[in-house]
Design an enzyme around this catalytic site. Sequence first.
Site, short mmCIF file in Angstrom:
data_model
loop_
_atom_site.label_atom_id
_atom_site.label_comp_id
_atom_site.label_asym_id
_atom_site.label_seq_id
_atom_site.Cartn_x
_atom_site.Cartn_y
_atom_site.Cartn_z
N LYS A 11 -16.85 7.90 0.40
CA LYS A 11 -17.29 6.99 -0.48
C LYS A 11 -18.53 6.65 -1.09
O LYS A 11 -19.51 7.27 -0.33
CB LYS A 11 -16.55 5.49 0.04
N PHE A 59 -8.82 -8.25 -2.60
CA PHE A 59 -10.12 -7.55 -2.59
C PHE A 59 -9.93 -6.24 -3.70
O PHE A 59 -11.04 -5.73 -4.09
CB PHE A 59 -10.27 -6.94 -1.41
N ARG A 87 -6.79 10.49 9.97
CA ARG A 87 -6.67 9.03 10.18
C ARG A 87 -7.27 8.90 11.38
O ARG A 87 -7.93 7.93 11.76
CB ARG A 87 -5.32 8.64 9.87
N ARG A 104 -15.63 5.80 10.84
CA ARG A 104 -15.76 4.82 10.61
C ARG A 104 -16.68 3.81 11.52
O ARG A 104 -17.44 2.95 11.19
CB ARG A 104 -14.71 3.92 10.05
N ASN A 114 -16.38 1.50 3.71
CA ASN A 114 -16.02 2.08 5.03
C ASN A 114 -15.86 3.66 5.19
O ASN A 114 -15.17 4.25 5.84
CB ASN A 114 -14.58 1.45 5.62
N HIS A 117 -11.98 7.48 2.75
CA HIS A 117 -10.70 7.23 2.62
C HIS A 117 -9.75 8.31 3.02
O HIS A 117 -10.12 9.57 2.71
CB HIS A 117 -10.34 6.92 1.19
P1 CMP Z 1 -9.00 2.88 1.97
O1 CMP Z 1 -8.56 3.57 3.13
O2 CMP Z 1 -9.81 3.59 0.89
O3 CMP Z 1 -7.77 1.98 1.27
C1 CMP Z 1 -7.89 0.82 0.83
C2 CMP Z 1 -9.27 0.33 0.68
O4 CMP Z 1 -9.35 -1.26 0.54
C3 CMP Z 1 -9.64 0.47 2.05
O5 CMP Z 1 -9.92 1.68 2.64
C4 CMP Z 1 -10.87 -0.66 2.30
O6 CMP Z 1 -12.21 -0.01 1.95
C5 CMP Z 1 -10.56 -1.57 1.25
N1 CMP Z 1 -10.30 -2.89 1.77
C6 CMP Z 1 -9.23 -3.28 2.75
N2 CMP Z 1 -9.26 -4.50 3.13
C7 CMP Z 1 -10.36 -4.85 2.43
C8 CMP Z 1 -10.79 -6.29 2.47
N3 CMP Z 1 -10.24 -7.02 3.21
N4 CMP Z 1 -11.99 -6.41 1.55
C9 CMP Z 1 -12.30 -5.52 0.81
N5 CMP Z 1 -11.83 -4.22 1.03
C10 CMP Z 1 -10.79 -3.76 1.77
#
Ligand code: CMP
Length: 140
Positions: A11, A59, A87, A104, A114, A117
């Site tokens: 990311k 979000f 994962r 992470r 984070n 993905h």
């Molecule tokens: P990812 O695995 O890319 O899939 C969905 C993404 O949404 C997740 O990682 C986070 O980066 C993001 N995400 C999930 N929960 C929140 C949250 N509460 N606030 C902001 N981003 C979020």
Amino acid sequence: MAIEHTFSILKPDATRRNLTGAVNAVIEEAGLRVVAQKRIHLTKAQAEFFYGIHRERPFFGELVGTMTAEPVVVQVLAGENAVAKYREIMGATNPANADEGTIRKRFALSVGENTAHGSDSLDNAKLEIAQFFSGNEIVG
Ligand code: CMP
């Protein structure tokens, strides 16, 4: 066990901090192989489509904004049990809950930034890979 393919995004927080090699080292040390990779700048339309399942979440706007702010590296990873393996080594979505040694835990800044993905199922891996790669770009 059969070799699986999973889809990964390194990311914007990883590209911004020049951490893509460090994350790839964790991936490779875990026995996963990077069989396709490119650095791209996601468009708003690409990010909205990719994260469409989260469209109704509070979000969503922040997620799309974060993912389109700076470049990402999209990847296809191959290996035994690759979907679950990736994962496992990424750790929990929220880095505060991630196990020691995971990507992470080591690198993420927040739940929104984070670092990585990874697909959550083999079916979604196929769909996600198809959004960004054509078959002849994946070289195992
Ligand atoms: P990812 O695995 O890319 O899939 C969905 C993404 O949404 C997740 O990682 C986070 O980066 C993001 N995400 C999930 N929960 C929140 C949250 N509460 N606030 C902001 N981003 C979020």
